[in-house]
Write an enzyme that holds these catalytic residues in place. Structure first.
Site, PDB file in Angstrom:
ATOM      1  N   GLU A 141       0.864  -1.187   0.074  1.00 47.94           N
ATOM      2  CA  GLU A 141       0.035   0.072   0.156  1.00 47.94           C
ATOM      3  C   GLU A 141       0.997   1.190   0.053  1.00 47.94           C
ATOM      4  O   GLU A 141       0.567   2.296  -0.664  1.00 47.94           O
ATOM      5  CB  GLU A 141      -1.067  -0.075   1.263  1.00 47.94           C
ATOM      6  CG  GLU A 141      -2.041  -1.194   1.163  1.00 47.94           C
ATOM      7  CD  GLU A 141      -2.923  -1.180   0.082  1.00 47.94           C
ATOM      8  OE1 GLU A 141      -2.883  -0.168  -0.723  1.00 47.94           O
ATOM      9  OE2 GLU A 141      -3.146  -2.657  -0.355  1.00 47.94           O
ATOM     10  N   ASP A 163       3.778  -4.162  -6.503  1.00 50.61           N
ATOM     11  CA  ASP A 163       4.337  -5.649  -5.871  1.00 50.61           C
ATOM     12  C   ASP A 163       5.831  -5.584  -5.916  1.00 50.61           C
ATOM     13  O   ASP A 163       6.156  -5.681  -4.798  1.00 50.61           O
ATOM     14  CB  ASP A 163       4.123  -6.698  -6.789  1.00 50.61           C
ATOM     15  CG  ASP A 163       2.511  -7.153  -6.709  1.00 50.61           C
ATOM     16  OD1 ASP A 163       1.876  -6.780  -5.465  1.00 50.61           O
ATOM     17  OD2 ASP A 163       2.019  -7.643  -7.602  1.00 50.61           O
TER      18      ASP A 163
END
Length: 284
Positions: free
Chosen positions: A153, A208
């Site tokens: 996040e 990612d």
């Protein structure tokens, strides 16, 4: 002399009145061309520019301020409920700030908050605001898995994914003009994007990669990101976390290639027993 004064007063009158008349005419034209529900009082139209903001070159300060307003609206709307346990929020904040220090964008303030919700989910808004559900904290087996989600996040924020998504959506919906966009419109759309619109596949892959790199630099075992995603995919009913963060076998395969073998299992956060003791106390 009187004639001269009269000419001066008329000239002054024209200088003052003509711009005002033009402004009022422009306002009346705007109101006249709008639909009845969109028509605005001319005074509001005159001062509307004060609320306009540019989305093409949003500064860090403006992004943080917009994030604050989106954060306030999220809780005010009732769509998000803050988990009031101070220790739980401090625990997430400690993990978050450790990751921020290792992230590519540590020069803005970050706010980490626990959301009282049993669903497995996490999300972020622009300007450094990260939200972790209590259900996700329970679903993780260790701190490395939890930290991998927080790091993911944070990566969305470091890469300004929410800002880019907001800009694209405003332009696509015709809500932005050369003057910018109404700040209230940007806030409402920011709330909608945070809660109900998944980010692009490209943004997820980028988050990612940056998230896993940050996880390793912060001293956590990077493989926690893999084990957590694999565990979620094995569930009989996909958790809400996957509805906003689409996970596929191809994505996990790429994540495995992103992991540095040196940091895969060599790092903090793998003590499952310790983690379960902590979480059972914070989110029973």
């Amino acid at each position: 002399m009187l004639k001269k004064l009269s000419l001066i007063s008329k000239s002054s009158y024209r200088r003052i009145s003509y711009p005002l008349i033009s402004l009022m005419v422009a306002a009346s034209l705007c109101a006249g061309t709008a639909s009845p529900t969109q028509a605005l009082p001319w005074r509001q139209l005159i001062f509307q520019g004060i609320q306009m903001m540019s989305i093409s070159n949003l500064s860090d300060r403006q992004e943080v301020e917009l994030g604050k307003q989106i954060n306030q609206q999220l809780f005010k709307s009732g769509d998000v409920k803050l988990y009031r346990d101070r220790a739980a929020n401090e625990y997430i904040t400690r993990i978050g700030q450790r990751l921020v220090a290792a992230s590519p964008r540590s020069d803005i303030p970050y706010t980490f908050q626990v959301v009282e919700d049993d669903s497995i989910n996490a999300f972020a808004t622009m300007g450094g605001f990260v939200y972790i559900h209590t259900g996700l904290m329970k679903a993780a087996d260790n701190e490395a898995e939890l930290a991998s989600v927080v790091s993911h996040e944070i990566a969305h924020i470091t890469e300004r994914h929410a800002v880019k998504q907001l800009r694209r959506t405003l332009l696509a919906q015709g809500l932005a003009t050369a003057a910018g966009v109404d700040q209230n419109v940007a806030v409402q759309l920011g709330v909608e994007l945070a809660l109900r619109r998944p980010k692009s596949r490209q943004a997820e892959f980028e988050a990612d990669r940056v998230g896993i790199e940050t996880l390793g630099r912060a001293g956590y075992a990077q493989y926690g990101a893999i084990t957590f995603m694999e565990k979620l995919l094995r569930k009989s009913s996909p958790p809400s976390f996957l509805s906003t963060h689409p996970a596929t076998s191809a994505r996990i395969s790429q994540m495995k290639q992103m992991v540095n073998p040196e940091f895969a299992y060599n790092g903090d956060g793998l003590d499952e027993r310790r983690y379960q003791v902590i979480v059972s106390r914070l989110v029973p």
